[in-house]
Structures are given as structure tokens and as C-alpha cells.
Design a protein around this motif. Structure first.
Motif, PDB file in Angstrom:
ATOM      1  N   MET A  25      24.076  33.299  55.075  1.00 55.44           N
ATOM      2  CA  MET A  25      23.850  31.853  55.038  1.00 55.44           C
ATOM      3  C   MET A  25      23.798  31.283  56.450  1.00 55.44           C
ATOM      4  N   THR A  26      22.674  31.527  57.096  1.00 49.04           N
ATOM      5  CA  THR A  26      22.477  31.080  58.471  1.00 49.04           C
ATOM      6  C   THR A  26      22.090  29.591  58.486  1.00 49.04           C
ATOM      7  N   PRO A  27      22.141  28.951  59.648  1.00 54.33           N
ATOM      8  CA  PRO A  27      21.685  27.552  59.723  1.00 54.33           C
ATOM      9  C   PRO A  27      20.246  27.411  59.219  1.00 54.33           C
ATOM     10  N   GLU A  28      19.390  28.417  59.476  1.00 52.04           N
ATOM     11  CA  GLU A  28      17.987  28.354  59.002  1.00 52.04           C
ATOM     12  C   GLU A  28      17.939  28.332  57.476  1.00 52.04           C
ATOM     13  N   LEU A  29      18.836  29.106  56.855  1.00 50.98           N
ATOM     14  CA  LEU A  29      18.851  29.144  55.389  1.00 50.98           C
ATOM     15  C   LEU A  29      19.262  27.781  54.813  1.00 50.98           C
ATOM     16  N   PHE A  30      20.294  27.178  55.416  1.00 54.44           N
ATOM     17  CA  PHE A  30      20.698  25.851  54.931  1.00 54.44           C
ATOM     18  C   PHE A  30      19.543  24.864  55.082  1.00 54.44           C
ATOM     19  N   ILE A  84      26.149  22.201  51.090  1.00 59.80           N
ATOM     20  CA  ILE A  84      25.195  21.258  51.705  1.00 59.80           C
ATOM     21  C   ILE A  84      25.058  21.442  53.224  1.00 59.80           C
ATOM     22  N   SER A  85      25.971  22.171  53.825  1.00 60.04           N
ATOM     23  CA  SER A  85      25.754  22.560  55.225  1.00 60.04           C
ATOM     24  C   SER A  85      26.706  23.703  55.542  1.00 60.04           C
ATOM     25  N   SER A  86      26.497  24.311  56.682  1.00 58.01           N
ATOM     26  CA  SER A  86      27.304  25.463  57.058  1.00 58.01           C
ATOM     27  C   SER A  86      28.798  25.107  57.089  1.00 58.01           C
ATOM     28  N   GLY A  87      29.114  23.864  57.450  1.00 59.61           N
ATOM     29  CA  GLY A  87      30.513  23.417  57.485  1.00 59.61           C
ATOM     30  C   GLY A  87      30.875  22.565  56.288  1.00 59.61           C
ATOM     31  N   GLY A  88      30.066  22.645  55.223  1.00 58.91           N
ATOM     32  CA  GLY A  88      30.349  21.878  54.013  1.00 58.91           C
ATOM     33  C   GLY A  88      30.040  20.403  54.183  1.00 58.91           C
ATOM     34  N   SER A  89      30.465  19.612  53.201  1.00 60.53           N
ATOM     35  CA  SER A  89      30.149  18.180  53.271  1.00 60.53           C
ATOM     36  C   SER A  89      31.003  17.501  54.338  1.00 60.53           C
ATOM     37  N   GLN A  90      32.162  18.100  54.675  1.00 59.53           N
ATOM     38  CA  GLN A  90      32.998  17.476  55.706  1.00 59.53           C
ATOM     39  C   GLN A  90      32.302  17.509  57.063  1.00 59.53           C
ATOM     40  N   GLU A  91      31.551  18.576  57.319  1.00 54.89           N
ATOM     41  CA  GLU A  91      30.787  18.622  58.563  1.00 54.89           C
ATOM     42  C   GLU A  91      29.596  17.663  58.457  1.00 54.89           C
ATOM     43  N   TYR A  92      28.948  17.660  57.296  1.00 53.75           N
ATOM     44  CA  TYR A  92      27.768  16.827  57.061  1.00 53.75           C
ATOM     45  C   TYR A  92      28.106  15.339  57.267  1.00 53.75           C
TER      46      TYR A  92
END
Ligand SMILES: Cc1ncc(COP(=O)(O)O)c(C=O)c1O
Length: 448
Positions: A338-343, A266-274
Motif C-alpha cells: 500500500m504505497t502512496p501511489e496506490l492510495f 483513506i490515506s497512508s496515515g488513515g483519516s487522522q493524517e488526512y
């Protein structure tokens, strides 16, 4: 008037007629595999389709039916099938050898990328499945705390090992009070020992969960939780629930494990970052291996030091294929793509699917809903807002089965529970086509 069951029977008949080569393979498979199956999550009645090839956003089966893949090997193939960067990396590794009885430099690079991205992961170890990832994270928590009990949520799925094969899909008749659920074996063959060492909390109920944890506080080694729970339809936890778990585990010296085998996408840093909530340990799998078998667990340096061979190690951890170079090559290529743009792209497309499905369902007045977050989504077959396991009690299983088989007939794959996800290979037209197809299946199911 057609009843729901005859409409489903007709759908199954169409399916059987369109997939004769799969039916034949399934008959052959039954002679050497129980029920023809080696993986229950991809088995369905009357028989599953056998895949001949995947390319980009589509898969073609042995009967030549092409379908748009909205499940991506249960959320794994975030770049779609045979992404050029992944294939190139795997082919390059084939030239260098498939596995070695000594470490390879690639594995360090793989570890560095994940440690850099995932907030809780200071150190990491690789395994071959999400099951082994949660097993080792729990074992580390036991060694670190000197305690035996673990806590998991009702409906939480953490793989196929003893401690967590508890109350994933319990019968409601036996599941007890919704705020104080019973711990029940999920299937036969699981040790009775786990019924006294695995404690079950209700998902998304902060007060009830905290009370159960406090009542057993000094005996609990770990709380393991999916921040986005697959079994409930890719349902994100309420952030207050996760925060409460974070606070109470910190206070009581319990290791908090986020099972991010699915939610890492769900984000580059996973749900913990989200969610901005950092656990002590994280279990990972699926996307980090780029389509090859994988799992990993990681966390705080002081916990992961238990595995350091120079100091014993206190917790042993071996595995012939752990950190194997083929998976490392596919994993690195995937993570780098899996760049930020891809997410951003797959998250926006996920929102688009959910919105379109919600509007379709409301137009048709179907007893359904839609859950999910970012690139993950699921159809729900109840009018009730799904927040925990008990809200699924009223789900219309016949409609769910009709939707799943109907979508295969329409040329789209979902999970048998009708969960889906977006890979970067999925196009806008395919999203429109998918939603139109859901509309046609609803019509055949009586919601025209
Ligand atoms: C949240 C979660 N944890 C663990 C697992 C187990 O992973 P594996 O199937 O690789 O053993 C899964 C598999 O779907 C999962 O969804």
C-alpha cells in the motif's frame, strides 16, 4: 404500470433463478445455523450467494456467476482477492507454522509499520477483530481516566460489544430530540447498564455534541467516533466536528478514540493524517490483516503502558490468536504494497465513481445521492443531503433493496446498503461497467 414492489419482486425472481445452487446451500445451512447465517451483515433476502472463489477484482459463486467485487469483504481487501504478494507471504508462513505459544519476529515488523504510519499510534496491540479493538480501547480509557461513561455518535458502529451496541440504527420514533438523542439498545440481550454509561451525541453537530459532553464532563472516560461513518454511507465527518471533539476532550481530560477500522484506507496515515487531527487512541482492523481475521488498538505511550506486563499489568489483555503469525504475514505484505501511489490510484478511482454516479442520478432524476471519500463510496436513496442519522429518515428502502439485488443480477457486489469501495484490482472498464449497470437497474426500478 409496475409498482416499485412488483419491480423488486421481478428482480428477486431473476435472482432466485440465477442462483439455484446458493439457494440449495442456504436451505442446508438453515438446518445447523439460525437462518443459515453466522454474520448478519452478509445475509439478505431471499438468501445470500455462496462464494466459491475470489481472484483479483472478481468473485465467482457456486452457480458459476462471476461478479466484480465492489465491497472487498466490507472494505478489507484493498489489493483485491489473492494478491500475489499476500498469497506468497501466507504460503511462506504456512511452511513455518500456523500459530505458536510464543511471539514471532514478524509481529514486531507489523507493529513497527503501523506505528510509523499512523500519527496517534506510539504503541500498538493486536487482536482478532475490530470489535475487540474498540472494546480494549474503551477499557484502556476507563483505566486511564478512572471514569466509567463513554460517548458515541448516533449511527456510529464500533462492533458487537455491550458498550457500543447502542443507538446504531435506532427507531426514529424512540430516538428523541435530534440534538439530544436517547441512548437505545440496538438489539435484545444487551445489558441495561449501558443505557446509563453510554451517552449518544448527534453526528456532525459540533455545538450539540460539545454541550452534551460538557454536561457529563468529569464522568466521561472516552469519546469514540468514526471519522468516516459507515452506517451513514461512508460519510466523512465535517472536520470542524472532529476538531471540536478533539478540543473539548483535551480540555476535559477525556480520551478521544478514532475508530479507523474502515477509514484507515483513506490515506497512508488513515483519516487522522488526512484531516490533520490526532486522537489519543485508534482502533483498527480490516486492511491491516490483509484478509485474515484482525483488529488492533494503539495510541499514546502513557495509555498503552497500562498493558505492559512488566508493570502488573494494570489492564490484562490476552487472546490465543492475538498477533498471530499468519495474519501478521498477510498484514505486512498488504501494508508494504500500500504505497502512496496506490492510495492515490484508488482515491482517484473512488472520485471517478462518485462523479459518474452523481451525473447518472441527476440525468435520471432519481431520488438519490452519493456520499463517500477517497476509495469509499455509497449510494443514498434520498434527495436530502445526508449529514447525520436523521437525514436517512426519508430514504426509499424499496429502491435500495432493488438496487442491491439488481446489481447482483448485473454482476456486481455492493454491501446490502449499497456502499462500495475501490480495490487496487478494479479497472477503469469495470468502473464504467458498474455505472452503466446502476443505470440499467434504475431503469427497471422506473427511472429510465
Ligand atoms: C467502524 C467499525 N468499527 C468496528 C467494526 C467491527 O469490526 P469487526 O467486524 O472486525 O469486529 C466495524 C466492522 O465493520 C466497523 O466498520
Amino acid at each position: 404500470m409496475t409498482t416499485a414492489t412488483t419491480a423488486l419482486d421481478q428482480e428477486i425472481q431473476v435472482y432466485a433463478q440465477a442462483n439455484p445452487a446458493s439457494a440449495k446451500l442456504n436451505e442446508r445451512a438453515k438446518k445447523s445455523l439460525p437462518g443459515g447465517d453466522s454474520r448478519n451483515s452478509i445475509w439478505w433476502k431471499p438468501f445470500p450467494v455462496y462464494i466459491a472463489r475470489g481472484q483479483g477484482s472478481t468473485m465467482t459463486d457456486v452457480d458459476g456467476n462471476e461478479r466484480v467485487d465492489f465491497i472487498s469483504n466490507m472494505t478489507t481487501l484493498i489489493l483485491g482477492h489473492r494478491h500475489p504478494a499476500v498469497i506468497e507471504a501466507v504460503e511462506a508462513q504456512v511452511d513455518r507454522g500456523l500459530s505458536y505459544p510464543a511471539p514471532a519476529e514478524l509481529v514486531i515488523e507489523w507493529a513497527e509499520i503501523i506505528c510509523e504510519r499512523i500519527p496517534s499510534v506510539e504503541k500498538i496491540r493486536f487482536v482478532n477483530s475490530g470489535t475487540e479493538a474498540t472494546l480494549n480501547a474503551i477499557r484502556a480509557a476507563r483505566a486511564f481516566t478512572g471514569r466509567q461513561k463513554i460517548v458515541k455518535a448516533e449511527a456510529g458502529y464500533h462492533g458487537a460489544h455491550e458498550d457500543v451496541a447502542v443507538s446504531v440504527s435506532p427507531s426514529i420514533d424512540e430516538a428523541g430530540d435530534e440534538l439530544e438523542p436517547n441512548a437505545l439498545h440496538d438489539y435484545e440481550g444487551i445489558s441495561d447498564r449501558v443505557l446509563s454509561t453510554t451517552i449518544v451525541i448527534p453526528f456532525n453537530r459540533p455545538e450539540a455534541a460539545e454541550a452534551i459532553i460538557r454536561a457529563n464532563g468529569d464522568e466521561i472516560a472516552a469519546v469514540i467516533i468514526e471519522p468516516v461513518i459507515g452506517r451513514l454511507g461512508m460519510l466523512p465527518a465535517n472536520p470542524e466536528f472532529l476538531q471540536r471533539l478533539r478540543d473539548v476532550t483535551k480540555e476535559l481530560g477525556i480520551v478521544l478514540i478514532f475508530d479507523e477500522v474502515i477509514s484507515l484506507r483513506i490515506s497512508s496515515g488513515g483519516s487522522q493524517e488526512y484531516f490533520g487531527i490526532t486522537p489519543d487512541m485508534t482502533a483498527m482492523g480490516k486492511i491491516i490483516g490483509g484478509g485474515l481475521p484482525v483488529g488492533a488498538f494503539g495510541g499514546k505511550d502513557e495509555i498503552m503502558a497500562l498493558f505492559d506486563p512488566e508493570s502488573g499489568p494494570r489492564v490484562k489483555h490476552a487472546g490465543t490468536f492475538n498477533g498471530n503469525p499468519m495474519t501478521a504475514a498477510a498484514g505486512i505484505a498488504t501494508l508494504k504494497s500500500m504505497t502512496p501511489e496506490l492510495f492515490e490510484q484508488i482515491g482517484t478511482n473512488g472520485e471517478k465513481v462518485r462523479e459518474k454516479l452523481r451525473s447518472l442520478i441527476s440525468d435520471r432524476e432519481a431520488p438519490m445521492g452519493v456520499t463517500g471519500i477517497e476509495s469509499l463510496f455509497s449510494l443514498q436513496f434520498t434527495n436530502e443531503q445526508v449529514v447525520d442519522y436523521r437525514s436517512l429518515e426519508s430514504a426509499d428502502q424499496t429502491l435500495a433493496a432493488h438496487m442491491f439485488i439488481g446489481m447482483l443480477n448485473e454482476g456486481y457486489t455492493l454491501s446490502p446498503q449499497c456502499a462500495g469501495n475501490i480495490s487496487s484490482a478494479i479497472t477503469d472498464d469495470q468502473i464504467d461497467g458498474f455505472v452503466d449497470a446502476v443505470g440499467r437497474v434504475l431503469e427497471r426500478a422506473g427511472y429510465g
